[in-house]
Motif scaffolding. Sequence first.
Motif, PDB file in Angstrom:
ATOM      1  N   PHE A  49     -13.718 -10.775  25.046  1.00 19.20           N
ATOM      2  CA  PHE A  49     -14.737  -9.717  25.147  1.00 19.20           C
ATOM      3  C   PHE A  49     -16.013 -10.247  25.796  1.00 19.20           C
ATOM      4  CE2 PHE A  49     -12.412  -6.918  22.282  1.00 19.20           C
ATOM      5  CZ  PHE A  49     -12.804  -5.670  22.724  1.00 19.20           C
ATOM      6  N   ARG A  52     -16.526  -9.130  29.271  1.00 17.83           N
ATOM      7  CA  ARG A  52     -16.307  -7.723  29.541  1.00 17.83           C
ATOM      8  C   ARG A  52     -17.471  -7.112  30.317  1.00 17.83           C
ATOM      9  NH1 ARG A  52     -12.765  -3.981  27.688  1.00 17.83           N
ATOM     10  NH2 ARG A  52     -13.533  -1.948  28.331  1.00 17.83           N
ATOM     11  N   ASN A  53     -17.131  -6.153  31.166  1.00 17.18           N
ATOM     12  CA  ASN A  53     -18.149  -5.332  31.810  1.00 17.18           C
ATOM     13  C   ASN A  53     -18.450  -4.197  30.856  1.00 17.18           C
ATOM     14  OD1 ASN A  53     -19.275  -5.822  34.227  1.00 17.18           O
ATOM     15  ND2 ASN A  53     -17.608  -4.962  35.444  1.00 17.18           N
ATOM     16  N   TRP A  54     -19.554  -4.253  30.123  1.00 11.00           N
ATOM     17  CA  TRP A  54     -19.755  -3.279  29.052  1.00 11.00           C
ATOM     18  C   TRP A  54     -20.090  -1.904  29.599  1.00 11.00           C
ATOM     19  CZ3 TRP A  54     -18.429  -4.126  24.111  1.00 11.00           C
ATOM     20  CH2 TRP A  54     -18.057  -5.440  23.821  1.00 11.00           C
ATOM     21  N   GLY A  57     -22.076   0.113  25.817  1.00  9.07           N
ATOM     22  CA  GLY A  57     -23.116  -0.587  25.080  1.00  9.07           C
ATOM     23  C   GLY A  57     -22.556  -1.679  24.196  1.00  9.07           C
ATOM     24  N   LEU A  63     -20.705  -0.661  19.306  1.00 12.56           N
ATOM     25  CA  LEU A  63     -19.345  -1.144  19.056  1.00 12.56           C
ATOM     26  C   LEU A  63     -18.675  -0.327  17.962  1.00 12.56           C
ATOM     27  CD1 LEU A  63     -19.779  -5.027  19.226  1.00 12.56           C
ATOM     28  CD2 LEU A  63     -18.779  -3.505  20.888  1.00 12.56           C
ATOM     29  N   SER A  66     -17.697   2.982  19.401  1.00 12.03           N
ATOM     30  CA  SER A  66     -16.526   2.873  20.288  1.00 12.03           C
ATOM     31  C   SER A  66     -15.238   2.714  19.491  1.00 12.03           C
ATOM     32  CB  SER A  66     -16.656   1.665  21.220  1.00 12.03           C
ATOM     33  OG  SER A  66     -17.653   1.877  22.182  1.00 12.03           O
ATOM     34  N   ILE A  67     -15.298   1.841  18.480  1.00 11.04           N
ATOM     35  CA  ILE A  67     -14.066   1.553  17.732  1.00 11.04           C
ATOM     36  C   ILE A  67     -13.683   2.749  16.855  1.00 11.04           C
ATOM     37  CG2 ILE A  67     -12.956  -0.026  16.074  1.00 11.04           C
ATOM     38  CD1 ILE A  67     -15.096  -2.142  17.017  1.00 11.04           C
ATOM     39  N   MET A  76      -8.425   4.288  25.112  1.00 13.01           N
ATOM     40  CA  MET A  76      -8.881   3.560  23.927  1.00 13.01           C
ATOM     41  C   MET A  76      -8.648   4.451  22.706  1.00 13.01           C
ATOM     42  SD  MET A  76     -10.518   1.139  22.201  1.00 13.01           S
ATOM     43  CE  MET A  76     -11.635   0.964  20.804  1.00 13.01           C
ATOM     44  N   PRO A  77      -7.720   4.047  21.835  1.00 13.15           N
ATOM     45  CA  PRO A  77      -7.400   4.896  20.679  1.00 13.15           C
ATOM     46  C   PRO A  77      -8.569   5.050  19.707  1.00 13.15           C
ATOM     47  CG  PRO A  77      -5.762   3.137  20.972  1.00 13.15           C
ATOM     48  CD  PRO A  77      -6.923   2.817  21.854  1.00 13.15           C
ATOM     49  N   TRP A  79      -9.890   4.607  16.050  1.00 14.01           N
ATOM     50  CA  TRP A  79      -9.419   3.699  14.999  1.00 14.01           C
ATOM     51  C   TRP A  79      -9.792   4.136  13.599  1.00 14.01           C
ATOM     52  CZ3 TRP A  79      -5.569   0.737  16.044  1.00 14.01           C
ATOM     53  CH2 TRP A  79      -5.337   0.412  17.390  1.00 14.01           C
ATOM     54  N   MET A  91     -15.146  -5.956  12.326  1.00 15.89           N
ATOM     55  CA  MET A  91     -14.587  -6.123  13.672  1.00 15.89           C
ATOM     56  C   MET A  91     -15.721  -6.220  14.696  1.00 15.89           C
ATOM     57  SD  MET A  91     -11.762  -6.271  15.442  1.00 15.89           S
ATOM     58  CE  MET A  91     -10.464  -5.465  14.507  1.00 15.89           C
TER      59      MET A  91
HETATM   60  C1  HEC Z   1      -3.972   1.010  23.934  1.00 17.76           C
HETATM   61  C2  HEC Z   1      -4.926   0.085  24.437  1.00 17.76           C
HETATM   62  C3  HEC Z   1      -6.123  -0.267  23.553  1.00 17.76           C
HETATM   63  C4  HEC Z   1      -6.109  -0.694  22.253  1.00 17.76           C
HETATM   64  C5  HEC Z   1      -4.904  -0.960  21.377  1.00 17.76           C
HETATM   65  C6  HEC Z   1      -7.491  -0.943  21.908  1.00 17.76           C
HETATM   66  N1  HEC Z   1      -8.301  -0.652  22.950  1.00 17.76           N
HETATM   67 FE1  HEC Z   1     -10.313  -0.797  22.984  1.00 17.76          FE
HETATM   68  N2  HEC Z   1     -10.356  -0.046  24.842  1.00 17.76           N
HETATM   69  C7  HEC Z   1      -9.248   0.268  25.595  1.00 17.76           C
HETATM   70  C8  HEC Z   1      -9.680   0.788  26.893  1.00 17.76           C
HETATM   71  C9  HEC Z   1      -8.769   1.206  28.014  1.00 17.76           C
HETATM   72  C10 HEC Z   1     -11.083   0.793  26.856  1.00 17.76           C
HETATM   73  C11 HEC Z   1     -12.028   1.252  27.976  1.00 17.76           C
HETATM   74  C12 HEC Z   1     -12.310   2.724  27.803  1.00 17.76           C
HETATM   75  C13 HEC Z   1     -13.259   3.186  28.902  1.00 17.76           C
HETATM   76  O1  HEC Z   1     -12.927   3.024  30.065  1.00 17.76           O
HETATM   77  O2  HEC Z   1     -14.324   3.696  28.542  1.00 17.76           O
HETATM   78  C14 HEC Z   1     -11.472   0.262  25.563  1.00 17.76           C
HETATM   79  C15 HEC Z   1     -12.777   0.104  25.153  1.00 17.76           C
HETATM   80  C16 HEC Z   1     -13.169  -0.539  24.000  1.00 17.76           C
HETATM   81  C17 HEC Z   1     -14.524  -0.796  23.626  1.00 17.76           C
HETATM   82  C18 HEC Z   1     -15.745  -0.384  24.414  1.00 17.76           C
HETATM   83  C19 HEC Z   1     -16.025  -1.411  25.498  1.00 17.76           C
HETATM   84  C20 HEC Z   1     -17.141  -1.034  26.453  1.00 17.76           C
HETATM   85  O3  HEC Z   1     -16.972  -1.368  27.653  1.00 17.76           O
HETATM   86  O4  HEC Z   1     -18.147  -0.451  26.061  1.00 17.76           O
HETATM   87  C21 HEC Z   1     -14.492  -1.482  22.444  1.00 17.76           C
HETATM   88  C22 HEC Z   1     -15.677  -2.046  21.671  1.00 17.76           C
HETATM   89  C23 HEC Z   1     -13.122  -1.613  22.062  1.00 17.76           C
HETATM   90  N3  HEC Z   1     -12.333  -1.028  23.037  1.00 17.76           N
HETATM   91  C24 HEC Z   1     -12.669  -2.241  20.931  1.00 17.76           C
HETATM   92  C25 HEC Z   1     -11.351  -2.188  20.486  1.00 17.76           C
HETATM   93  C26 HEC Z   1     -10.922  -2.681  19.214  1.00 17.76           C
HETATM   94  C27 HEC Z   1     -11.796  -3.393  18.202  1.00 17.76           C
HETATM   95  C28 HEC Z   1      -9.592  -2.438  19.142  1.00 17.76           C
HETATM   96  C29 HEC Z   1      -8.677  -2.714  17.983  1.00 17.76           C
HETATM   97  C30 HEC Z   1      -9.041  -2.111  16.725  1.00 17.76           C
HETATM   98  C31 HEC Z   1      -9.198  -1.790  20.375  1.00 17.76           C
HETATM   99  N4  HEC Z   1     -10.299  -1.650  21.166  1.00 17.76           N
HETATM  100  C32 HEC Z   1      -7.899  -1.426  20.672  1.00 17.76           C
HETATM  101  C33 HEC Z   1      -7.935   0.130  25.245  1.00 17.76           C
HETATM  102  C34 HEC Z   1      -7.501  -0.235  23.970  1.00 17.76           C
END
Ligand code: HEC
Length: 466
Positions: A49, A52-54, A57, A63, A66-67, A76-77, A79, A91
Amino acid sequence: MLKYTICAAFVAVFCLSSFLTERKPVAKTARENYEQYCSSCHGEKVEAFVDRNWKHGKAKSDLVKSITGGYPDLGMPTWSPTLNEQEISEMADLILESLKNVDQYKFTSKPTSNVFTTEGMTVKLDTVASGLKSPWGLAFMPDGGMIITDRAGDVYRVDKANRKTKLTGGPMVLVEGQGGLLDVELHPDFAKNQLVYMSYSAFRQEGSDKLSTTAVMRAKLVGDALTDQKIIFEALPYSKTRHHYGSRLKFDKQNFLYVSVGDRGNEKENPQSLDRGPGKIHRLHDDGRIPADNPFLNEKKERTSVYSYGHRNPQGMALNPATGQIWTNEHGPRGGDEVNIIKKAANYGWPVICYGINYDGKPITNLSAKEGMEQPLTYWLPSIAPSGMAFVDGAKYPGWKNNLMVGSLRFQYLNRCVLEGNKIVKQETILKNIGRLRNVDMGPDGYLYVSVEDPGYVFRLLPVNQ
Ligand code: HEC
């Protein structure tokens, strides 16, 4: 009756215990949750991470948001059904912790003098050449002078008195993207044959497309001119991309020439296909012929120049004087830069295994190891963008004896690696903030040389008595 009671007791105990484990699950650490729920998309190491290109934020509240909610439309599912508030908070803390990694390389102070004190040695930068853009390759001549290739396209000779002369007859190069005039290496018998090898971005027009690839030219240095030019290598196929050319050249002790070529930005087709030149380390005779003991045959059952594969963008190569082995460093994606020892026929894994993540944050792979694929000696997360590589040899730097030096373009310093045999046991960041460090090499005079770019300089490192 007795049987029945025992049986009932068993059932009761069994039910009770499963009831207890269901009601009171063993709390998982944030790292365990990460591995279970996040690594498949964000990479095996949460540390990735850091590169990462945030987009949404990187404050803790961002965070958590987002989560919790996710961005389902963007992959991004959500959670919140799976992780509770406390788990999401932990996390977020874990990810924030990993962001601190990058600070270790952010040196605020610009150098105020040309003397640098490090753990093992104090050295002074002595300017050998200036007025360059990106001095990519350095090659040392037996008369004490050197040849410098500038990515902008020019070849220079710098004599013992630091006088710089432009040479004619270098290759026609495509100076676009990461391309241009790249490395230079002299034939091990240069004193007798004056042969110079240059790697570069070659190009050709196909219809309306200008295509490009990494190539190697051999030429003879006569006075200030490179003559008898011959293209001894091209990494086929040519492509439209302008990045990941590699490129380093190195002779080993048996006079085999090694050529590193990046994946040309086509990770799907190039690095793992043995019949494609990009994403490989190649091994050639000094005239470009293919050695009879190279490991691979093509479809026509002819031997090829490929020596090892599964490489992303190897921009550093050095001969370990102690073992005679070729070592390389290569750029990972976001994170996961590697140091490797090149072995015949070995697969270095890209893009099947990797410690980094993609630039757009999309998954590459969540695997960092796989049977039949080599593990790096070390990897850098965050990515330092390594270029150039040299083993410290000889007696001039007793405090750095047998160390491995790697340049960092991104953080503008020299990475000093202390070795025990083939293991990197310690690292120090030295020459902090001197500029994007493009190359480091050991001269036959026993001095280390480094080059930096934009603006381009070549420096000799003179030991200072402490
Ligand atoms: C199925 C794939 C997938 C899974 C599994 C996943 N992510 Fe993501 N996540 C993504 C994608 C794709 C993005 C970018 C979404 C976008 O373009 O805005 C993202 C974005 C994020 C971001 C925001 C990043 C930003 O650039 O601002 C966070 C924080 C994050 N994920 C945390 C998690 C966490 C913690 C978990 C596990 C609990 C998780 N992700 C599981 C695919 C996933």
